[in-house]
Design a protein around this motif. Structure first.
Motif, mmCIF file in Angstrom:
data_model
loop_
_atom_site.group_PDB
_atom_site.id
_atom_site.type_symbol
_atom_site.label_atom_id
_atom_site.label_comp_id
_atom_site.label_asym_id
_atom_site.label_seq_id
_atom_site.Cartn_x
_atom_site.Cartn_y
_atom_site.Cartn_z
ATOM 1 N N LYS A 23 0.817 -1.221 0.000
ATOM 2 C CA LYS A 23 0.000 0.000 0.000
ATOM 3 C C LYS A 23 0.842 1.258 0.000
ATOM 4 C CE LYS A 23 -4.181 -1.934 1.984
ATOM 5 N NZ LYS A 23 -4.334 -2.642 3.268
ATOM 6 N N ALA A 24 2.057 1.165 0.478
ATOM 7 C CA ALA A 24 2.936 2.334 0.518
ATOM 8 C C ALA A 24 4.049 2.208 -0.518
ATOM 9 C CB ALA A 24 3.530 2.496 1.908
ATOM 10 N N ALA A 27 7.562 1.815 0.746
ATOM 11 C CA ALA A 27 8.307 2.921 1.370
ATOM 12 C C ALA A 27 9.008 2.386 2.617
ATOM 13 C CB ALA A 27 7.367 4.063 1.734
ATOM 14 N N ARG A 59 5.181 -3.274 -9.039
ATOM 15 C CA ARG A 59 5.007 -1.828 -9.139
ATOM 16 C C ARG A 59 6.152 -1.047 -8.516
ATOM 17 N NH1 ARG A 59 0.127 1.424 -6.691
ATOM 18 N NH2 ARG A 59 0.673 3.364 -7.753
ATOM 19 N N ALA A 63 9.671 2.904 -3.028
ATOM 20 C CA ALA A 63 9.507 4.297 -3.469
ATOM 21 C C ALA A 63 10.177 5.281 -2.519
ATOM 22 C CB ALA A 63 8.031 4.624 -3.636
ATOM 23 N N ALA A 65 12.410 6.394 1.271
ATOM 24 C CA ALA A 65 12.155 6.427 2.704
ATOM 25 C C ALA A 65 10.700 6.837 2.907
ATOM 26 C CB ALA A 65 13.090 7.424 3.366
ATOM 27 N N ASP A 66 10.131 6.453 4.045
ATOM 28 C CA ASP A 66 8.711 6.755 4.299
ATOM 29 C C ASP A 66 8.559 8.226 4.690
ATOM 30 O OD1 ASP A 66 6.126 7.055 5.439
ATOM 31 O OD2 ASP A 66 6.007 4.876 5.634
ATOM 32 N N ILE A 67 8.025 8.994 3.747
ATOM 33 C CA ILE A 67 7.924 10.447 3.953
ATOM 34 C C ILE A 67 6.919 10.767 5.058
ATOM 35 C CG2 ILE A 67 7.427 12.652 2.821
ATOM 36 C CD1 ILE A 67 8.042 11.087 0.113
ATOM 37 N N LYS A 68 5.870 9.943 5.152
ATOM 38 C CA LYS A 68 4.843 10.209 6.178
ATOM 39 C C LYS A 68 5.411 10.011 7.582
ATOM 40 C CE LYS A 68 1.204 8.825 3.014
ATOM 41 N NZ LYS A 68 0.445 7.648 2.558
ATOM 42 N N GLY A 108 15.548 6.301 -1.099
ATOM 43 C CA GLY A 108 16.084 5.175 -0.333
ATOM 44 C C GLY A 108 15.946 3.837 -1.047
ATOM 45 N N GLU A 131 15.004 13.266 -3.672
ATOM 46 C CA GLU A 131 14.967 13.908 -2.352
ATOM 47 C C GLU A 131 14.906 15.433 -2.434
ATOM 48 O OE1 GLU A 131 16.944 11.373 -3.176
ATOM 49 O OE2 GLU A 131 17.029 9.932 -1.523
ATOM 50 N N GLY A 139 20.179 10.268 1.710
ATOM 51 C CA GLY A 139 20.695 10.062 3.065
ATOM 52 C C GLY A 139 21.126 8.642 3.367
HETATM 53 C C1 HXC Z 1 5.456 7.265 2.111
HETATM 54 C C2 HXC Z 1 4.645 6.710 0.039
HETATM 55 C C3 HXC Z 1 5.902 6.933 -0.535
HETATM 56 C C4 HXC Z 1 6.961 7.341 0.316
HETATM 57 C C5 HXC Z 1 4.553 6.334 -2.091
HETATM 58 N N1 HXC Z 1 3.836 6.343 -0.963
HETATM 59 N N2 HXC Z 1 5.809 6.699 -1.865
HETATM 60 N N3 HXC Z 1 4.429 6.877 1.352
HETATM 61 N N4 HXC Z 1 6.695 7.490 1.629
HETATM 62 N N5 HXC Z 1 8.202 7.528 -0.123
HETATM 63 C C6 HXC Z 1 2.415 6.020 -0.796
HETATM 64 C C7 HXC Z 1 1.532 7.115 -1.296
HETATM 65 O O1 HXC Z 1 1.404 8.123 -0.328
HETATM 66 C C8 HXC Z 1 0.240 6.379 -1.535
HETATM 67 O O2 HXC Z 1 -0.417 6.133 -0.315
HETATM 68 C C9 HXC Z 1 0.727 5.034 -2.042
HETATM 69 O O3 HXC Z 1 2.078 4.913 -1.609
HETATM 70 C C10 HXC Z 1 0.702 4.948 -3.562
HETATM 71 O O4 HXC Z 1 1.407 6.054 -4.076
HETATM 72 P P1 HXC Z 1 0.820 7.065 -5.165
HETATM 73 O O5 HXC Z 1 1.609 8.327 -5.064
HETATM 74 O O6 HXC Z 1 -0.657 7.162 -5.067
HETATM 75 O O7 HXC Z 1 1.196 6.278 -6.513
HETATM 76 P P2 HXC Z 1 1.548 6.905 -7.935
HETATM 77 O O8 HXC Z 1 0.618 8.035 -8.256
HETATM 78 O O9 HXC Z 1 1.614 5.736 -8.851
HETATM 79 O O10 HXC Z 1 3.000 7.534 -7.787
HETATM 80 C C11 HXC Z 1 4.114 6.715 -7.480
HETATM 81 C C12 HXC Z 1 5.339 7.592 -7.091
HETATM 82 C C13 HXC Z 1 4.916 8.555 -5.943
HETATM 83 C C14 HXC Z 1 5.805 8.401 -8.294
HETATM 84 C C15 HXC Z 1 6.441 6.632 -6.665
HETATM 85 O O11 HXC Z 1 4.294 7.776 -4.903
HETATM 86 C C16 HXC Z 1 6.072 9.295 -5.343
HETATM 87 O O12 HXC Z 1 6.561 10.274 -5.887
HETATM 88 N N6 HXC Z 1 6.500 8.882 -4.134
HETATM 89 C C17 HXC Z 1 7.564 9.539 -3.410
HETATM 90 C C18 HXC Z 1 8.882 9.218 -4.023
HETATM 91 C C19 HXC Z 1 10.013 9.923 -3.267
HETATM 92 O O13 HXC Z 1 10.030 11.156 -3.159
HETATM 93 N N7 HXC Z 1 10.944 9.145 -2.727
HETATM 94 C C20 HXC Z 1 12.041 9.666 -1.969
HETATM 95 C C21 HXC Z 1 11.704 9.671 -0.517
HETATM 96 S S1 HXC Z 1 12.935 10.481 0.412
HETATM 97 P P3 HXC Z 1 -1.817 6.846 0.069
HETATM 98 O O14 HXC Z 1 -2.227 6.117 1.298
HETATM 99 O O15 HXC Z 1 -1.472 8.275 0.314
HETATM 100 O O16 HXC Z 1 -2.706 6.637 -1.127
HETATM 101 C C22 HXC Z 1 14.165 9.416 0.618
HETATM 102 C C23 HXC Z 1 15.328 10.046 1.278
HETATM 103 C C24 HXC Z 1 16.211 9.187 2.109
HETATM 104 O O17 HXC Z 1 14.143 8.279 0.265
HETATM 105 C C25 HXC Z 1 17.120 10.040 2.897
HETATM 106 C C26 HXC Z 1 16.580 11.367 3.279
HETATM 107 C C27 HXC Z 1 17.029 11.884 4.623
#
Ligand code: HXC
Length: 257
Positions: A23-24, A27, A59, A63, A65-68, A108, A131, A139
């Protein structure tokens, strides 16, 4: 050990870790990262395991680290936790790790894939370090491992713009071992992992350590290191068996595997 966010499976001498927060989009929250690390360490210390396979879903590999979970953290929270240093324990494993990536490997997720030793990608894979769009930088090693893998120009562009690259571009840039059709990804990855796992485990560990040394030292020192380790392979039963089997035109039966 019981796991909630991964599936842990064993097929022969291969340990299979499947990220399982669909679902996430897998993440990487604290629990998932902890469970990956615990499973990697469990498999790494098991002499019946000769290779580890890490994969996600069709899929998403992961995606990011968990941003939430992360968005409310303060500087003191991340500093005192040494947030994401836990990732070092995956890179520290001695057993070869194969990543099988389909779909998103962002942030991540891309960094986790790059910690692995052999990186197989489906033609659906998408890699990136987005990021910067969140107001942070990579990170878990992304700015370093991506740069070493694909060079400064492309790494800089990906880290500064946050754009993703598809599997074709990632392969051309040298990030991947190989691209395979999405439908074949798991079987190909398992076959590759099985091939590695059938080798002598200590020798595979030495090969991994020697290749990794290329990233940590000068060419002269790296070649000296390789030669010392190469010489030490002659102290193993598996060198005797491997070479005897070739001479006798038979399949080697490695002791340590
Ligand atoms: C928490 C995430 C998530 C994430 C996706 N989800 N990526 N939740 N953290 N990184 C959740 C969404 O909120 C959503 O839940 C569900 O997964 C499906 O995602 P959608 O966005 O609805 O899907 P889609 O439209 O197909 O888009 C896919 C996606 C997009 C392009 C991958 O989800 C996206 O841009 N995600 C973030 C990618 C990102 O920025 N990653 C880097 C994170 S920072 P709900 O319940 O809301 O429907 C990182 C840094 C590490 O990794 C070190 C930093 C200090």
């Amino acid at each position: 050990t019981d796991y909630d966010t991964i599936l842990l499976d064993r097929k022969g001498r291969v340990g299979i870790i499947t990220l399982n927060r669909p679902k996430a989009l897998n993440a990487l929250n604290t629990q998932l990262l902890r469970e990956i690390v615990t499973a990697v360490e469990e498999l790494d210390t098991d002499s019946n395991i000769g290779a580890i396979l890490i994969t996600g879903s069709d899929r998403a590999f992961a995606a990011g680290a968990d941003i939430k979970e992360m968005h409310t953290k303060s500087y003191m929270d991340v500093y005192l936790d040494d947030f994401f240093s836990i990732g070092d324990r995956i890179a520290a494993a001695r057993t070869p790790i194969i990543a099988a990536v389909a779909g998103y490997a962002l942030g991540g997720g891309c960094e986790l894939a790059m910690m692995c030793d052999i990186l197989l990608a489906a033609d659906t894979a998408k890699f990136g370090q987005p990021e910067i769009k969140l107001g942070v930088i990579p990170g878990i090693g992304g700015s370093q491992r991506l740069t070493r893998a694909v060079g400064k120009a492309k790494a800089m562009e990906l880290c500064l713009t946050g754009r993703t690259m598809d599997a074709e571009e990632a392969e051309r840039a040298g990030l991947l071992s190989r691209i395979v059709p999405a439908a074949d990804l798991f079987d190909e990855a398992l076959q590759t992992a099985t091939t590695v796992a059938e080798m002598s485990l200590p020798i595979a560990m030495m090969a991994k350590e020697a290749v990794n040394r290329a990233f940590e030292t000068t060419l002269t020192e790296g070649i000296r290191f390789e030669r010392r380790v190469f010489h030490s392979t002659f102290a193993t039963e598996d060198q005797k068996e491997g070479m005897a089997a070739f001479v006798e035109k038979r399949t080697p039966q490695f002791t340590h595997r």
